[in-house]
Design a protein around this motif. Structure first.
Motif, short mmCIF file in Angstrom:
data_model
loop_
_atom_site.label_atom_id
_atom_site.label_comp_id
_atom_site.label_asym_id
_atom_site.label_seq_id
_atom_site.Cartn_x
_atom_site.Cartn_y
_atom_site.Cartn_z
N GLN A 6 0.84 -1.21 0.00
CA GLN A 6 0.00 0.00 0.00
C GLN A 6 0.86 1.25 0.00
O GLN A 6 0.62 2.18 -0.77
CB GLN A 6 -0.93 0.02 1.22
CG GLN A 6 -2.05 -0.97 1.16
CD GLN A 6 -2.84 -1.03 2.46
OE1 GLN A 6 -2.43 -0.50 3.49
NE2 GLN A 6 -3.98 -1.70 2.41
N ILE A 10 1.12 4.12 -2.87
CA ILE A 10 0.88 5.54 -2.57
C ILE A 10 2.08 6.38 -2.97
O ILE A 10 1.94 7.45 -3.57
CB ILE A 10 0.51 5.73 -1.09
CG1 ILE A 10 -0.89 5.14 -0.84
CG2 ILE A 10 0.58 7.19 -0.68
CD1 ILE A 10 -1.26 4.97 0.61
N HIS A 43 0.61 9.16 4.90
CA HIS A 43 0.65 7.75 4.49
C HIS A 43 2.01 7.09 4.60
O HIS A 43 2.11 5.86 4.70
CB HIS A 43 0.15 7.61 3.05
CG HIS A 43 -1.32 7.77 2.91
ND1 HIS A 43 -2.21 6.83 3.32
CD2 HIS A 43 -2.05 8.80 2.40
CE1 HIS A 43 -3.45 7.25 3.08
NE2 HIS A 43 -3.38 8.44 2.53
N LEU A 175 -10.89 10.16 -1.27
CA LEU A 175 -10.44 8.82 -1.67
C LEU A 175 -10.18 7.95 -0.43
O LEU A 175 -10.52 6.77 -0.42
CB LEU A 175 -9.18 8.94 -2.53
CG LEU A 175 -8.66 7.67 -3.17
CD1 LEU A 175 -9.72 7.03 -4.06
CD2 LEU A 175 -7.41 7.98 -3.99
N GLN A 176 -9.61 8.55 0.61
CA GLN A 176 -9.37 7.83 1.87
C GLN A 176 -10.70 7.36 2.45
O GLN A 176 -10.84 6.20 2.86
CB GLN A 176 -8.65 8.74 2.87
CG GLN A 176 -8.40 8.14 4.23
CD GLN A 176 -7.28 7.12 4.24
OE1 GLN A 176 -6.41 7.13 3.37
NE2 GLN A 176 -7.28 6.25 5.22
N ALA A 178 -13.59 6.88 0.89
CA ALA A 178 -14.17 5.84 0.03
C ALA A 178 -13.48 4.50 0.25
O ALA A 178 -14.14 3.46 0.35
CB ALA A 178 -14.07 6.26 -1.44
N THR A 179 -12.16 4.52 0.36
CA THR A 179 -11.40 3.28 0.58
C THR A 179 -11.78 2.65 1.92
O THR A 179 -11.98 1.44 2.01
CB THR A 179 -9.89 3.56 0.53
OG1 THR A 179 -9.58 4.13 -0.75
CG2 THR A 179 -9.07 2.32 0.74
N GLU A 180 -11.86 3.48 2.96
CA GLU A 180 -12.24 2.96 4.27
C GLU A 180 -13.64 2.35 4.24
O GLU A 180 -13.88 1.32 4.88
CB GLU A 180 -12.17 4.07 5.32
CG GLU A 180 -10.75 4.47 5.67
CD GLU A 180 -10.68 5.61 6.67
OE1 GLU A 180 -11.72 5.96 7.29
OE2 GLU A 180 -9.58 6.16 6.84
N GLN A 181 -14.56 2.97 3.52
CA GLN A 181 -15.93 2.44 3.44
C GLN A 181 -15.95 1.10 2.71
O GLN A 181 -16.66 0.18 3.12
CB GLN A 181 -16.86 3.45 2.76
CG GLN A 181 -17.08 4.72 3.57
CD GLN A 181 -17.57 4.45 4.98
OE1 GLN A 181 -18.50 3.67 5.19
NE2 GLN A 181 -16.92 5.06 5.95
N VAL A 182 -15.19 0.98 1.65
CA VAL A 182 -15.12 -0.29 0.91
C VAL A 182 -14.56 -1.39 1.81
O VAL A 182 -15.08 -2.50 1.84
CB VAL A 182 -14.29 -0.13 -0.39
CG1 VAL A 182 -13.94 -1.49 -0.98
CG2 VAL A 182 -15.02 0.74 -1.39
N VAL A 183 -13.52 -1.07 2.55
CA VAL A 183 -12.92 -2.05 3.46
C VAL A 183 -13.93 -2.48 4.52
O VAL A 183 -14.06 -3.67 4.84
CB VAL A 183 -11.62 -1.49 4.10
CG1 VAL A 183 -11.15 -2.37 5.25
CG2 VAL A 183 -10.53 -1.34 3.05
N GLN A 186 -16.48 -4.79 2.91
CA GLN A 186 -15.89 -6.11 2.67
C GLN A 186 -15.78 -6.90 3.97
O GLN A 186 -16.05 -8.10 4.00
CB GLN A 186 -14.52 -5.97 2.02
CG GLN A 186 -14.58 -5.52 0.58
CD GLN A 186 -13.19 -5.26 0.00
OE1 GLN A 186 -12.22 -5.07 0.71
NE2 GLN A 186 -13.13 -5.26 -1.33
#
Length: 194
Positions: A6, A10, A43, A175-176, A178-183, A186
């Motif tokens: 990751q 980045i 990051h 973007l952070q 959105a990524t956290e929500q996808v994780v 899942q």
């Protein structure tokens, strides 16, 4: 993806972003360098020892290449002066802002947004102090520097630099989130399937 993968991804994206915007090929796209260092601090804080110097060298190399491509020597360019060395602490201020944001970070929420805004304003203020002071007080472009002239110059350029950094950092924050929500989705799905 592993944490190392990751971070590497980045870093790769930040290198591309700096290379694409610092060269001024795309006049409508402002330089993302200040935001790159802020995002990098957030990051890549565990890689600070080598990631910050790598991005700093990249910034200088891009400047040298762009200036030479314009047909003049690096030290003859109007933006280059002995004060250019102050870009190191200037960009490091942005990096530290990102590192401080990451401390205690538990995920995107309103508290994190407020902390981001406060740290970004503070980091840009310090970054601009170093960068603008280095240029104003050591450049031949400013014929007769005065304290009043310096304050006026600082104030004139602060908001445009803050706006540009805020746009890029805002996009990175979205973007952070959105990524956290996808994780989270899942993870919830895996929990249901167990």
């Amino acid at each position: 993806m592993t944490p190392t993968a990751q971070r590497a991804f980045i870093l790769f994206v930040l290198v591309l972003l700096m290379a694409a915007t610092r060269v001024n090929h795309f006049a409508a796209i402002p330089d993302a360098s200040w935001a790159v260092f802020f995002i990098g601090g957030f990051h890549l804080r565990r890689w600070s020892r080598w990631a910050f110097p790598l991005l700093m060298v990249l910034a200088i190399v891009i400047d040298v290449l762009v200036i030479r491509a314009s047909g003049i020597g690096y030290w003859q360019h109007y933006c280059v002066s002995p004060g250019t060395a102050l870009l190191v602490p200037a960009y490091f201020a942005m990096w530290v802002g990102g590192v401080l944001l990451r401390q205690g970070y538990r995920g995107a929420d309103w508290t994190a947004l407020a902390k981001t805004a406060a740290l970004l304003v503070a980091a840009v203020a310090v970054c601009h102090l170093f960068a603008q002071s280095g240029f104003y007080w050591t450049s031949d472009v400013v014929a007769a520097p005065t304290l009043q002239g310096w304050v006026t110059n600082y104030a004139d350029w602060f908001l445009p630099y803050l706006r540009t950094a805020a746009i890029y950092v805002g996009l990175a924050a979205a973007l952070q989130l959105a990524t956290e929500q996808v994780v989270k989705l899942q993870q919830a799905r895996r929990d249901v399937l167990r």
